[in-house]
Design a protein around this motif. Sequence first.
Motif, mmCIF file in Angstrom:
data_model
loop_
_atom_site.group_PDB
_atom_site.id
_atom_site.type_symbol
_atom_site.label_atom_id
_atom_site.label_comp_id
_atom_site.label_asym_id
_atom_site.label_seq_id
_atom_site.Cartn_x
_atom_site.Cartn_y
_atom_site.Cartn_z
ATOM 1 N N ARG A 91 -32.040 -29.410 -1.399
ATOM 2 C CA ARG A 91 -30.844 -28.765 -0.855
ATOM 3 C C ARG A 91 -30.804 -27.253 -1.081
ATOM 4 N NH1 ARG A 91 -28.751 -33.773 -3.042
ATOM 5 N NH2 ARG A 91 -28.471 -32.747 -5.041
ATOM 6 N N ILE A 92 -31.806 -26.739 -1.796
ATOM 7 C CA ILE A 92 -31.824 -25.321 -2.165
ATOM 8 C C ILE A 92 -32.986 -24.636 -1.446
ATOM 9 C CG2 ILE A 92 -32.400 -23.805 -4.131
ATOM 10 C CD1 ILE A 92 -29.624 -24.821 -4.438
ATOM 11 N N GLU A 93 -32.758 -23.425 -0.961
ATOM 12 C CA GLU A 93 -33.872 -22.667 -0.388
ATOM 13 C C GLU A 93 -34.580 -21.933 -1.515
ATOM 14 O OE1 GLU A 93 -32.822 -20.173 2.892
ATOM 15 O OE2 GLU A 93 -31.390 -21.635 3.659
ATOM 16 N N ILE A 94 -35.890 -22.053 -1.535
ATOM 17 C CA ILE A 94 -36.647 -21.430 -2.626
ATOM 18 C C ILE A 94 -37.881 -20.753 -2.039
ATOM 19 C CG2 ILE A 94 -37.859 -23.602 -3.203
ATOM 20 C CD1 ILE A 94 -37.387 -22.712 -6.193
ATOM 21 N N MET A 95 -38.168 -19.574 -2.505
ATOM 22 C CA MET A 95 -39.267 -18.790 -1.927
ATOM 23 C C MET A 95 -39.971 -17.992 -3.024
ATOM 24 S SD MET A 95 -38.921 -15.816 1.042
ATOM 25 C CE MET A 95 -38.520 -14.408 -0.014
ATOM 26 N N GLU A 96 -41.296 -18.016 -3.005
ATOM 27 C CA GLU A 96 -42.072 -17.186 -3.915
ATOM 28 C C GLU A 96 -42.219 -15.799 -3.302
ATOM 29 O OE1 GLU A 96 -45.446 -19.817 -5.666
ATOM 30 O OE2 GLU A 96 -46.209 -17.752 -5.465
ATOM 31 N N THR A 97 -42.102 -14.778 -4.113
ATOM 32 C CA THR A 97 -42.187 -13.430 -3.539
ATOM 33 C C THR A 97 -42.533 -12.395 -4.602
ATOM 34 O OG1 THR A 97 -41.012 -11.860 -2.127
ATOM 35 C CG2 THR A 97 -39.734 -12.835 -3.898
ATOM 36 N N ASP A 98 -42.786 -11.165 -4.163
ATOM 37 C CA ASP A 98 -42.921 -10.059 -5.106
ATOM 38 C C ASP A 98 -41.500 -9.623 -5.464
ATOM 39 O OD1 ASP A 98 -42.890 -7.285 -6.019
ATOM 40 O OD2 ASP A 98 -45.041 -7.337 -5.632
ATOM 41 N N LEU A 99 -41.096 -9.935 -6.696
ATOM 42 C CA LEU A 99 -39.705 -9.765 -7.092
ATOM 43 C C LEU A 99 -39.264 -8.303 -7.036
ATOM 44 C CD1 LEU A 99 -38.208 -12.270 -7.739
ATOM 45 C CD2 LEU A 99 -38.339 -11.757 -10.166
ATOM 46 N N LYS A 100 -40.157 -7.423 -7.438
ATOM 47 C CA LYS A 100 -39.816 -5.991 -7.484
ATOM 48 C C LYS A 100 -39.527 -5.485 -6.071
ATOM 49 C CE LYS A 100 -41.469 -1.641 -9.302
ATOM 50 N NZ LYS A 100 -42.653 -0.912 -9.798
ATOM 51 N N GLU A 101 -40.402 -5.830 -5.162
ATOM 52 C CA GLU A 101 -40.217 -5.430 -3.761
ATOM 53 C C GLU A 101 -38.931 -6.007 -3.197
ATOM 54 O OE1 GLU A 101 -43.375 -6.231 -0.982
ATOM 55 O OE2 GLU A 101 -44.823 -5.231 -2.285
ATOM 56 N N PHE A 102 -38.718 -7.299 -3.495
ATOM 57 C CA PHE A 102 -37.552 -7.990 -2.946
ATOM 58 C C PHE A 102 -36.259 -7.330 -3.421
ATOM 59 C CE2 PHE A 102 -34.224 -11.165 -2.787
ATOM 60 C CZ PHE A 102 -34.453 -11.831 -1.587
ATOM 61 N N ILE A 103 -36.186 -7.090 -4.716
ATOM 62 C CA ILE A 103 -34.955 -6.511 -5.271
ATOM 63 C C ILE A 103 -34.765 -5.082 -4.777
ATOM 64 C CG2 ILE A 103 -33.733 -5.927 -7.406
ATOM 65 C CD1 ILE A 103 -35.356 -8.254 -8.724
ATOM 66 N N SER A 104 -35.848 -4.306 -4.765
ATOM 67 C CA SER A 104 -35.754 -2.924 -4.281
ATOM 68 C C SER A 104 -35.249 -2.908 -2.841
ATOM 69 C CB SER A 104 -37.130 -2.239 -4.321
ATOM 70 O OG SER A 104 -37.668 -2.303 -5.621
ATOM 71 N N ALA A 105 -35.785 -3.797 -2.032
ATOM 72 C CA ALA A 105 -35.410 -3.840 -0.614
ATOM 73 C C ALA A 105 -33.914 -4.086 -0.446
ATOM 74 C CB ALA A 105 -36.212 -4.901 0.120
#
Lengths: 254, 254
Positions: free
Chosen positions: B158-172
């Motif tokens: 029931r949850i959306e989950i995604m692997e990512t570059d956390l630094k890029e994601f948060i900065s964006a």
Amino acid sequence: MITKNDIKFIQSLKQTKSRKENKMFLVEGNKLVDELLSSNFKVEKILVTDLWLEKFPEMASRLPFYDIISQKQMEQISCMVTAPGILATAHTPYYNISPADAENEFIIALDGINDPGNLGTIIRTADWFGIKKIVCSRDCADAWQAKTIQSTMGSIFRIEIMETDLKEFISASQHLSISATPIYGALMEGENIFTKKIEKKNGIIIIGSESHGIRQDILPLVTSPIHIPRAEGSKTESLNASVAAAIILATINN
Amino acid sequence: MITKNDIKFIQSLKQTKSRKENKMFLVEGNKLVDELLSSNFKVEKILVTDLWLEKFPEMASRLPFYDIISQKQMEQISCMVTAPGILATAHTPYYNISPADAENEFIIALDGINDPGNLGTIIRTADWFGIKKIVCSRDCADAWQAKTIQSTMGSIFRIEIMETDLKEFISASQHLSISATPIYGALMEGENIFTKKIEKKNGIIIIGSESHGIRQDILPLVTSPIHIPRAEGSKTESLNASVAAAIILATINN
């Protein structure tokens, strides 16, 4: 000198039965042995391997005493997949937690928490929030087993914990106190924990088991039913027991 | 018909590498297979043993399709100590979580949570509190492994989950939003989470790893440092990661 019989005895402490009979338990790894040594617990033996001594000369110099055993012996007595190289035996303390204590402080009552990881995590969380006393029903996981102790990250040495008949214990708290001691328990129809006013930091906080919640014969003892509200539309049936405990302890205490 | 090669392939899904390459994963046990079937996930195969069919005729009658395999084959593909007798394979969904989403809702960002039990428990807690989106740094435990899925108790569906570059994601998220999107992170010098006012239910909530907390290169991105106050005199160094996450999600959301 460590004899074959010593090793056999220490190995027996992996079993709940032997731990209860001998009132002793095992502590493994640098961090936990360190925490043990700075506690008031009576330490019986500290066993290390040559390899450990080479790797951790600083900690070795701080040990009050120790015996060296072989890697093979260490693997025999270790409860971990990879033996950390240091293991101590210590005496289980005896705590006498009285139901009357709930008049002046919070006591956590664990009702059938049978996962040692959950039990250890609850002990660790209680320690964080300054709750000092935990009573466990007789069907809780054993607090003195390796998995629980690991999960407490050392809090086991700072919390009083006692196995007891939970129903008797909670009932007694009601007869003993002059003012009514609140008995908190998470129930579906309980009061929203985030808006409930907590007048005084005292009472018994019952945490139900992973699969059945608070058992039937204890439910009627709850005088302050509480509830962790679930988001509208969420289909989750429950929270992990140690998570529910943490949210209750955090909100009730802050 | 289930061939030897099918069994070999399903067995390979115990490994992260094979799960990632084939974009498939395993689901075991009555409760989780039930949850899988009531989700939108694409189910590939459902495998049961004769013994399971005998024991659970009601659930068997509800299965859209299934193949019967031997007890021995089931033990080969099962990830559990005792194989529950029913196992399904399903396709890993692809979620595209955008940093811009944090303008209107909470997104959890997991920074190096490497214990699958903690990861699963955090997913379960997020689901309870109605938080729908989780992004994981690339060194988090794999969300699609058996231990994580078990710990979610079905919330993984029931949850959306995604692997990512956390630094890029948060900065964006900071560049995209018109108003400033708050970035919450637990830091020693943060604001008391129990008294902090949360204006709007949106932003990114960073949960640091079990051993190191939030990593150095992500720390400067935190715009709303928060803190779970420890009782005076408590000597505990930290809370369990899934417990800390639960307390943060509970208080920020209520």
